[in-house]
Design a protein around this motif. Structure first.
Motif, short mmCIF file in Angstrom:
data_model
loop_
_atom_site.label_atom_id
_atom_site.label_comp_id
_atom_site.label_asym_id
_atom_site.label_seq_id
_atom_site.Cartn_x
_atom_site.Cartn_y
_atom_site.Cartn_z
N GLU A 1 45.76 40.70 44.26
CA GLU A 1 44.35 40.61 43.16
C GLU A 1 44.51 39.10 41.90
N ASN B 1 42.89 36.73 43.94
CA ASN B 1 41.46 36.69 43.98
C ASN B 1 41.04 35.48 42.71
N SER B 2 41.43 36.43 42.17
CA SER B 2 41.10 36.44 40.24
C SER B 2 41.84 34.88 39.91
N THR B 3 42.37 34.12 40.45
CA THR B 3 42.17 32.77 40.26
C THR B 3 41.59 32.26 40.99
N ASP C 1 38.24 32.83 42.05
CA ASP C 1 37.25 33.34 40.67
C ASP C 1 36.44 32.27 39.89
#
Length: 73
Positions: A28, A31-33, A35
């Protein structure tokens, strides 16, 4: 040692095999990084246009950081 290794205490690449070894919370974060990187990359041309378009507005050139106090009235 890279930032990922420092944060999670282990070395990891971004290959499918290496990603398969990670737990959900680490995935997660990755993924956030990614994004955030993509959002920034896609927004940079728009920001450049906004800066050019706002030159005539005489906006302040300094940015100040600090705490905003709430008024309890």
């Amino acid at each position: 040692m890279d930032l990922y290794s420092t944060r999670f205490g282990k070395v990891c690449g971004l290959s499918p095999a290496a990603l398969a070894l990670l737990d959900c919370s680490a995935l997660e974060i990755i993924n956030s990084t990614i994004d955030g990187l993509m959002l920034t990359k896609n927004s940079v041309p728009e920001l450049d246009e906004l800066v050019i378009d706002s030159d005539h507005l005489n906006l302040p050139r300094k940015i100040y950081f600090g705490r905003v106090e709430k008024n309890n009235n």
